[in-house]
Design a protein around this motif. Structure first.
Motif, short mmCIF file in Angstrom:
data_model
loop_
_atom_site.label_atom_id
_atom_site.label_comp_id
_atom_site.label_asym_id
_atom_site.label_seq_id
_atom_site.Cartn_x
_atom_site.Cartn_y
_atom_site.Cartn_z
N MET A 257 0.77 -1.36 -0.39
CA MET A 257 -0.35 -0.08 -0.27
C MET A 257 0.96 1.21 -0.13
O MET A 257 1.99 1.27 -0.59
N PRO A 258 0.25 2.37 1.18
CA PRO A 258 1.58 3.52 0.64
C PRO A 258 2.02 3.55 1.26
O PRO A 258 2.57 2.72 1.91
N ARG A 259 2.79 4.87 0.38
CA ARG A 259 4.63 4.91 1.43
C ARG A 259 4.49 5.37 2.69
O ARG A 259 4.54 6.44 2.69
N ARG A 260 4.19 4.80 3.45
CA ARG A 260 5.11 5.52 4.68
C ARG A 260 6.22 5.66 5.53
O ARG A 260 5.89 6.67 5.45
N LYS A 261 7.04 5.73 4.65
CA LYS A 261 8.51 6.11 4.80
C LYS A 261 8.41 7.98 5.09
O LYS A 261 8.84 8.27 4.84
N LEU A 262 7.74 8.39 3.67
CA LEU A 262 7.73 9.97 3.72
C LEU A 262 7.27 10.08 5.07
O LEU A 262 5.94 9.90 5.80
N PRO A 263 8.24 11.84 5.69
CA PRO A 263 7.79 11.81 6.81
C PRO A 263 6.45 13.09 6.97
O PRO A 263 6.20 14.50 7.65
N TYR A 264 5.80 13.04 6.38
CA TYR A 264 4.50 14.17 6.05
C TYR A 264 2.93 13.28 6.99
O TYR A 264 2.76 12.36 6.96
N LYS A 265 1.97 14.49 7.48
CA LYS A 265 1.02 13.87 7.68
C LYS A 265 -0.06 15.47 7.22
O LYS A 265 0.27 16.15 6.58
N ALA A 266 -0.86 15.35 6.92
CA ALA A 266 -1.78 15.45 5.97
C ALA A 266 -3.23 16.13 7.01
O ALA A 266 -3.88 15.62 8.08
N CYS A 267 -3.67 17.59 7.29
CA CYS A 267 -4.17 18.45 7.26
C CYS A 267 -5.61 18.00 6.13
O CYS A 267 -5.92 16.98 5.81
N THR A 268 -6.61 17.15 7.99
CA THR A 268 -7.68 16.64 7.72
C THR A 268 -8.28 17.56 7.07
O THR A 268 -9.99 17.71 6.63
N LYS A 269 -8.44 19.23 6.70
CA LYS A 269 -9.36 20.28 6.19
C LYS A 269 -8.74 20.48 4.48
O LYS A 269 -9.82 20.19 4.04
N CYS A 270 -7.94 21.25 4.57
CA CYS A 270 -7.79 21.28 3.51
C CYS A 270 -7.02 20.14 2.62
O CYS A 270 -6.32 20.57 1.57
N LYS A 271 -5.87 19.14 3.21
CA LYS A 271 -4.97 18.13 2.84
C LYS A 271 -4.10 18.22 2.71
O LYS A 271 -3.11 17.76 1.24
N MET A 272 -3.18 19.45 2.69
CA MET A 272 -2.40 20.01 2.39
C MET A 272 -1.19 18.86 3.41
O MET A 272 -1.59 18.63 4.82
#
Ligand SMILES: [Zn+2]
Length: 68
Positions: free
Chosen positions: A1-16
């Motif tokens: 599945m997705p690449r969990r290696k990226l140290p990013y999280k996503a804003c739950t409102k605008c998805k940034m």
């Protein structure tokens, strides 16, 4: 599945996507983030982008396609 290696999280409102240490979304000011995101788009010129308009994005950056 997705690449969990990226140290990013996503804003739950605008998805940034922001890095782990960011506490407030620079795009919409939301403080809730999710690590359960999928897909990735890069918005470079939001003022010229139909996608950005549809997603309500006004700031350039990385955005997730789906946030759970
Ligand atoms: Zn946001």
């Amino acid at each position: 599945m997705p690449r969990r290696k990226l140290p990013y999280k996503a804003c739950t409102k605008c998805k940034m996507l922001v890095d782990d240490k960011t506490e407030v979304c620079p795009n919409c000011g939301n403080r809730e983030f999710s690590y359960e995101w999928d897909g990735l788009i890069i918005i470079v010129k939001p003022e010229n982008s139909e996608v950005a308009r549809l997603m309500g994005i006004s700031k350039e950056g990385l955005y997730a396609i789906k946030v759970r």
